[in-house]
Design an enzyme around this catalytic site. Structure first.
Site, PDB file in Angstrom:
ATOM      1  N   ASP A 257      -1.642   0.239  -4.593  1.00  0.00           N
ATOM      2  CA  ASP A 257      -2.885   0.936  -4.917  1.00  0.00           C
ATOM      3  C   ASP A 257      -2.645   2.356  -5.402  1.00  0.00           C
ATOM      4  O   ASP A 257      -3.462   2.931  -6.115  1.00  0.00           O
ATOM      5  CB  ASP A 257      -3.838   0.940  -3.717  1.00  0.00           C
ATOM      6  CG  ASP A 257      -3.166   1.375  -2.419  1.00  0.00           C
ATOM      7  OD1 ASP A 257      -1.936   1.581  -2.400  1.00  0.00           O
ATOM      8  OD2 ASP A 257      -3.880   1.476  -1.399  1.00  0.00           O
TER       9      ASP A 257
ATOM     10  N   HIS B  80      -9.324  -2.221   7.727  1.00  0.00           N
ATOM     11  CA  HIS B  80      -8.847  -1.023   7.014  1.00  0.00           C
ATOM     12  C   HIS B  80      -9.252  -1.084   5.542  1.00  0.00           C
ATOM     13  O   HIS B  80      -9.761  -2.091   5.056  1.00  0.00           O
ATOM     14  CB  HIS B  80      -7.330  -0.908   7.161  1.00  0.00           C
ATOM     15  CG  HIS B  80      -6.831   0.485   7.294  1.00  0.00           C
ATOM     16  ND1 HIS B  80      -6.218   1.161   6.257  1.00  0.00           N
ATOM     17  CD2 HIS B  80      -6.865   1.355   8.336  1.00  0.00           C
ATOM     18  CE1 HIS B  80      -5.868   2.371   6.672  1.00  0.00           C
ATOM     19  NE2 HIS B  80      -6.258   2.521   7.922  1.00  0.00           N
TER      20      HIS B  80
ATOM     21  N   ASP C 112       0.832  -1.200   0.000  1.00  0.00           N
ATOM     22  CA  ASP C 112       0.000   0.000   0.000  1.00  0.00           C
ATOM     23  C   ASP C 112       0.873   1.260   0.000  1.00  0.00           C
ATOM     24  O   ASP C 112       1.803   1.391   0.791  1.00  0.00           O
ATOM     25  CB  ASP C 112      -0.900  -0.010   1.234  1.00  0.00           C
ATOM     26  CG  ASP C 112      -2.053   0.966   1.131  1.00  0.00           C
ATOM     27  OD1 ASP C 112      -1.797   2.180   1.026  1.00  0.00           O
ATOM     28  OD2 ASP C 112      -3.212   0.512   1.139  1.00  0.00           O
TER      29      ASP C 112
ATOM     30  N   SER D   8      -6.984   4.767  -0.535  1.00  0.00           N
ATOM     31  CA  SER D   8      -6.911   3.300  -0.532  1.00  0.00           C
ATOM     32  C   SER D   8      -8.280   2.652  -0.651  1.00  0.00           C
ATOM     33  O   SER D   8      -8.403   1.556  -1.196  1.00  0.00           O
ATOM     34  CB  SER D   8      -6.207   2.814   0.738  1.00  0.00           C
ATOM     35  OG  SER D   8      -4.849   3.203   0.739  1.00  0.00           O
TER      36      SER D   8
ATOM     37  N   ASP E 166       2.487   2.415   3.428  1.00  0.00           N
ATOM     38  CA  ASP E 166       1.745   3.660   3.230  1.00  0.00           C
ATOM     39  C   ASP E 166       1.867   4.577   4.441  1.00  0.00           C
ATOM     40  O   ASP E 166       2.089   5.785   4.306  1.00  0.00           O
ATOM     41  CB  ASP E 166       0.280   3.334   2.957  1.00  0.00           C
ATOM     42  CG  ASP E 166      -0.562   4.564   2.665  1.00  0.00           C
ATOM     43  OD1 ASP E 166      -0.291   5.241   1.663  1.00  0.00           O
ATOM     44  OD2 ASP E 166      -1.499   4.839   3.445  1.00  0.00           O
TER      45      ASP E 166
ATOM     46  N   HIS F 170      -0.661  10.909  -0.932  1.00  0.00           N
ATOM     47  CA  HIS F 170      -0.792  10.067  -2.110  1.00  0.00           C
ATOM     48  C   HIS F 170      -0.476  10.852  -3.382  1.00  0.00           C
ATOM     49  O   HIS F 170      -0.627  12.070  -3.428  1.00  0.00           O
ATOM     50  CB  HIS F 170      -2.217   9.506  -2.220  1.00  0.00           C
ATOM     51  CG  HIS F 170      -2.605   8.630  -1.081  1.00  0.00           C
ATOM     52  ND1 HIS F 170      -3.852   8.043  -0.993  1.00  0.00           N
ATOM     53  CD2 HIS F 170      -1.931   8.212   0.016  1.00  0.00           C
ATOM     54  CE1 HIS F 170      -3.933   7.319   0.106  1.00  0.00           C
ATOM     55  NE2 HIS F 170      -2.776   7.413   0.736  1.00  0.00           N
TER      56      HIS F 170
ATOM     57  N   GLU G  65      -1.630  -7.651   2.194  1.00  0.00           N
ATOM     58  CA  GLU G  65      -1.306  -6.220   2.145  1.00  0.00           C
ATOM     59  C   GLU G  65      -0.169  -5.850   3.089  1.00  0.00           C
ATOM     60  O   GLU G  65      -0.224  -6.156   4.286  1.00  0.00           O
ATOM     61  CB  GLU G  65      -2.530  -5.375   2.512  1.00  0.00           C
ATOM     62  CG  GLU G  65      -2.242  -3.879   2.399  1.00  0.00           C
ATOM     63  CD  GLU G  65      -3.175  -2.990   3.208  1.00  0.00           C
ATOM     64  OE1 GLU G  65      -3.228  -1.782   2.903  1.00  0.00           O
ATOM     65  OE2 GLU G  65      -3.838  -3.492   4.140  1.00  0.00           O
TER      66      GLU G  65
ATOM     67  N   THR H 158      -7.911  -1.301   2.458  1.00  0.00           N
ATOM     68  CA  THR H 158      -7.496  -2.231   1.401  1.00  0.00           C
ATOM     69  C   THR H 158      -8.116  -3.610   1.554  1.00  0.00           C
ATOM     70  O   THR H 158      -8.701  -4.131   0.599  1.00  0.00           O
ATOM     71  CB  THR H 158      -5.970  -2.291   1.311  1.00  0.00           C
ATOM     72  OG1 THR H 158      -5.480  -0.960   1.055  1.00  0.00           O
ATOM     73  CG2 THR H 158      -5.513  -3.202   0.194  1.00  0.00           C
TER      74      THR H 158
END
Length: 467
Positions: free
Chosen positions: A319, A146, A45, A95, A277, A423, A272, A148
């Site tokens: 992602d 979460h 992620d 995400s 991330d 992001h 994941e 994802t």
């Protein structure tokens, strides 16, 4: 006989392949043309391309061999593409929308899990595979509720409804759900713990690595190894208590596979590396690289399983990018980057030990002890000044730590620098190995993965409105 004929008739005949050109042998992916009995989708992620690159550089310099992911490219074992990661509401996805594009087969607005801009609720892909008789599950280093993992599982218009998602999982009765997020299941819920409800419905519940390794295949599994996200890998690796109690991503992934691999209809699993991330949001270089390497360890184990199995499609991607870190040129770039090998703790862990009551010398000692950096007095003073400048409510920064300033200062000592703290809209790496991988085009949009998985498993595909 010319040299080309010798290669075809001599060398290849010697390995039992007399009529194939060498390039055809190399380019033929494992399981080409076969049905994928199993599918494993692996998501690092928030992995910018620079993150993937730096993990490979670190692995080469520290261990003398590159990452498992890029090894698939070097050995020409996998099919590679670029993927557009936009959501329905922005070129820059979150995400939830990103995972929903894979899970539901359509783009949805940021913040939503499989609920479209007009209220559409496509059936999430793990529900589809479960209905077809496969075992299904998710593994993550962040809460299992979460964005994802949830994007493969549920329809809800707000990704922050994690306590609601925890209840939704109970009714869905997926086979293996393991990661963090115990606060969404246990006594810290406003309405009280729902763990007894899971036990009453026949679930096995594991709360540490020992319990996880003792699980059996007879019942569905809920594994919760942290209140929120799991520790950063660099912190786990340097704390024996955490090593004993908290499994690595590779250990969780292989446990999930072992619990499902003998099922006659096969399985579908999402894996994941969620804290890649979080580290990018924090500009935390050691958190980032070591969690990416932990993800890469899981990639290696999964590919090893898929090579032996021959019926498993492995999809490896991210992602979206995040913060776009990279190793920048300087006179001592190699030496400074290699200093990461001395890090024992993440920036997040270290900053939590500091406060303005500590002397300059004490702060220097803590930084040197735990990260091997001899920080200058001027930089220590700059860091402590910026403890006053934190904006409350920053993402994944509940303790209000000076992530930006410390990440900026660390750039002087590691030559790893950051473009931001959020992001990005970059196109990202997408890699496939095994049956169905030959169907991957060089450039795709994120929602196309949904039908690629269904097609590989020879299931009916989802109608997509072109976006």
């Amino acid at each position: 006989m010319n040299r080309r004929s010798l290669l075809k008739g001599g060398l290849l005949a010697g390995i039992g392949l007399p009529f194939l050109d060498l390039k055809e042998v190399i380019a033929n992916p494992v399981g080409k043309g076969k049905k994928a009995k199993n599918i494993i989708m692996m998501v690092s992620d928030g992995m910018s391309t620079g993150t993937l690159n730096m993990a490979d550089l670190y692995a080469n310099r520290a261990w003398g061999q590159g990452s498992k992911w890029l090894g698939l490219y070097r050995e020409n074992k996998a099919v590679r593409a670029l993927m557009d990661t936009a959501s329905a509401s922005s070129m820059v996805t979150d995400s939830a929308a990103a995972s929903s594009s894979w899970g539901g087969g359509m783009r949805v607005p940021n913040g939503s899990l499989n609920v479209g801009a007009k209220g559409e609720k496509p059936q999430p892909i793990l529900q589809k595979f479960k209905e077809q008789g496969k075992k299904v599950g998710c593994v993550t280093t962040v809460p299992i509720t979460h964005a994802t993992p949830a994007g493969f599982c549920v329809n809800i218009d707000d990704r922050d409804g994690q306590a609601i998602i925890a209840k939704m999982y109970l009714d869905l009765r997926f086979d293996v759900m393991i990661g963090g997020g115990s606060k969404y299941f246990g006594a810290k819920r406003k309405d009280g713990t729902i763990i007894p409800d899971y036990l009453a419905k026949g679930f096995q519940v594991a709360e540490n690595k020992k319990e996880m390794l003792a699980l059996d295949k007879s019942k569905p599994v809920l594994g919760l190894f942290a209140e929120d996200g799991l520790p950063y890998e660099v912190d786990r690796k340097h704390d024996q208590r955490l090593m004993d109690a908290v499994p690595s991503l590779a250990e969780m992934a292989m446990t999930a596979i072992s619990l499902m691999k003998e099922h006659k209809e096969g399985f579908v699993l999402q894996v994941e590396g969620g804290k890649v991330d979080w580290a990018a949001h924090s500009n935390d270089v050691s958190g980032l690289i070591f969690d990416q390497l932990a993800f890469d360890e899981a990639v290696g184990k999964v590919i090893e399983f898929a090579e032996q199995d021959g019926e498993t499609l492995v999809i490896i991607t991210t992602d979206h990018g995040n913060a776009n870190p990279g190793l920048f040129y300087a006179d001592e770039a190699d030496k400074k980057f290699d200093s990461l090998q001395n890090f024992k703790h993440s920036n997040t862990w270290l900053l939590a030990q500091l406060n303005q009551s500590l002397s300059e010398q004490k702060i220097k000692e803590l930084i040197y002890e735990h990260q091997g950096i001899a920080m200058s007095s001027a930089d220590v003073n700059s860091l402590m000044v910026h403890f006053k400048d934190i904006v409350p409510g920053a993402l994944y920064n509940e303790s209000n730590l000076p992530f930006y300033e410390y990440g900026r200062l660390m750039g002087k000592y590691t030559d790893v620098q950051w473009a931001g703290m959020n992001h990005t809209g970059d196109y990202v790496e997408l890699t496939m190995f095994g049956p169905g991988s030959e169907k991957l085009k060089p450039f795709i949009k994120n929602y196309e993965i949904h039908n690629l998985m269904l097609e590989a498993a020879e299931m009916p595909q989802h109608f997509i409105h072109k976006i």
